[in-house]
Design an enzyme around this catalytic site. Structure first.
Site, PDB file in Angstrom:
ATOM      1  N   CYS A 132      54.465 117.021  61.262  1.00 20.97           N
ATOM      2  CA  CYS A 132      54.579 118.424  61.634  1.00 20.97           C
ATOM      3  C   CYS A 132      55.724 119.258  60.627  1.00 20.97           C
ATOM      4  CB  CYS A 132      54.956 118.722  63.152  1.00 20.97           C
ATOM      5  SG  CYS A 132      53.649 118.215  64.241  1.00 20.97           S
TER       6      CYS A 132
HETATM    7  N1  GLN Z   1      54.379 114.813  68.779  1.00 18.95           N
HETATM    8  C1  GLN Z   1      53.924 116.062  68.583  1.00 18.95           C
HETATM    9  C2  GLN Z   1      52.454 116.081  68.596  1.00 18.95           C
HETATM   10  O1  GLN Z   1      51.859 114.935  68.556  1.00 18.95           O
HETATM   11  C3  GLN Z   1      54.491 116.553  67.458  1.00 18.95           C
HETATM   12  C4  GLN Z   1      54.004 115.845  66.218  1.00 18.95           C
HETATM   13  C5  GLN Z   1      54.865 116.028  64.781  1.00 18.95           C
HETATM   14  O2  GLN Z   1      55.894 116.347  64.923  1.00 18.95           O
HETATM   15  N2  GLN Z   1      54.091 115.499  64.027  1.00 18.95           N
HETATM   16  O3  GLN Z   1      52.058 117.181  68.562  1.00 18.95           O
END
Ligand code: GLN
Length: 253
Positions: free
Chosen positions: A2
């Site tokens: 993300c």
């Molecule tokens: N764990 C969170 C999700 O799956 C954020 C993922 C991330 O930071 N890539 O949405």
């Protein structure tokens, strides 16, 4: 995993954050530079929240597809101005659903919230913690994901009139204790101030006149971009940028 950003300052077109700069969020969705802890592209959805005017409730636009694939939104972004923006592109953690409702920003009562990272040992590590939330909040969680639970934990504190900075610190501390090894880069704004944590992922700040940008990665080569150290709470407004060490670097025993 993300990428997210928050902008506070004079109104800009959303495209000036999401599409136009050489390393804008759209580029970070397919060619991020600082991914840590798994994941390669951020193609599992995107979301933008923005305040149409100071004090006005935010608008939010989310999709469960890559930012680069939505030309309709790109056009909308080129004509939409705002002085308070929170945007994110998502790389879903393995095992978590790829649905629009799991994409940041999460919003309620004028707040916009995003999480970059993962709760280690999800969901078992945090079941007791979650059990302290009002049942209604659990039944109405937007998605069965770690980020949605983090938002529920932060929002519970905001509703009790805890300050945004304290809400983030307390949440990072209790989740870090219950689930050691979690990555908890949180980002929260009301359009006037922004609070963020750096626990396990990158975050950069750029102060430029009356504007402040917090972003997982710099959007361009401007010399004002500065990396923020890990284990910090960041509290920003257009006039201030405070960087404060989290208790135990955000990794409590
Ligand atoms: N764990 C969170 C999700 O799956 C954020 C993922 C991330 O930071 N890539 O949405």
């Amino acid at each position: 995993m993300c990428r997210h950003l928050a902008y506070l300052g004079p109104p800009v077109r959303l495209s000036e954050l999401l599409f136009d700069p050489p390393h804008a969020l759209v580029r970070q969705s397919w060619a991020p530079r600082e991914m840590r802890g798994g994941g390669t592209v951020n193609a599992d959805g995107f979301g933008v929240g923005w305040y149409p005017a100071p004090g006005a409730p935010p608008a939010r636009f989310r999709r469960d597809r890559p930012l680069w694939s939505d030309s309709g939104f790109a056009q909308l972004a080129s004509v939409t101005m705002s002085g308070g923006v929170l945007a994110a592109v998502r790389s879903a953690t393995v095992g978590m659903p790829v649905v629009e409702s799991a994409v940041a920003p999460f919003t309620d009562a004028g707040w916009l919230f995003s999480h970059n990272g993962v709760i280690a040992g999800w969901p078992d590590s945090v079941t007791r913690l979650a059990g302290r939330l009002p049942v209604r909040d659990l039944l109405t969680m937007e998605a069965p994901t770690d980020s949605a639970l983090l938002w529920a934990l932060v929002r519970d504190r905001l509703r009790a009139n805890v300050s945004p900075a304290t809400a983030l610190v307390e949440t990072v501390t209790e989740v870090g204790r219950a689930a050691p090894g979690s990555r908890l880069n949180l980002l929260l704004t009301d359009g006037v101030t922004a609070a963020a944590t750096t626990v396990g992922h990158s975050l950069w700040a750029r102060r430029d006149g009356a504007a402040i940008l917090l972003s997982s990665e710099p959007l361009d080569g401007h010399p004002a971009w500065a990396p923020l150290p890990d284990g910090q709470l960041i509290v920003a407004s257009t006039a201030t940028l405070d960087v404060i060490a989290l208790p135990n670097g955000g990794r409590p025993e």
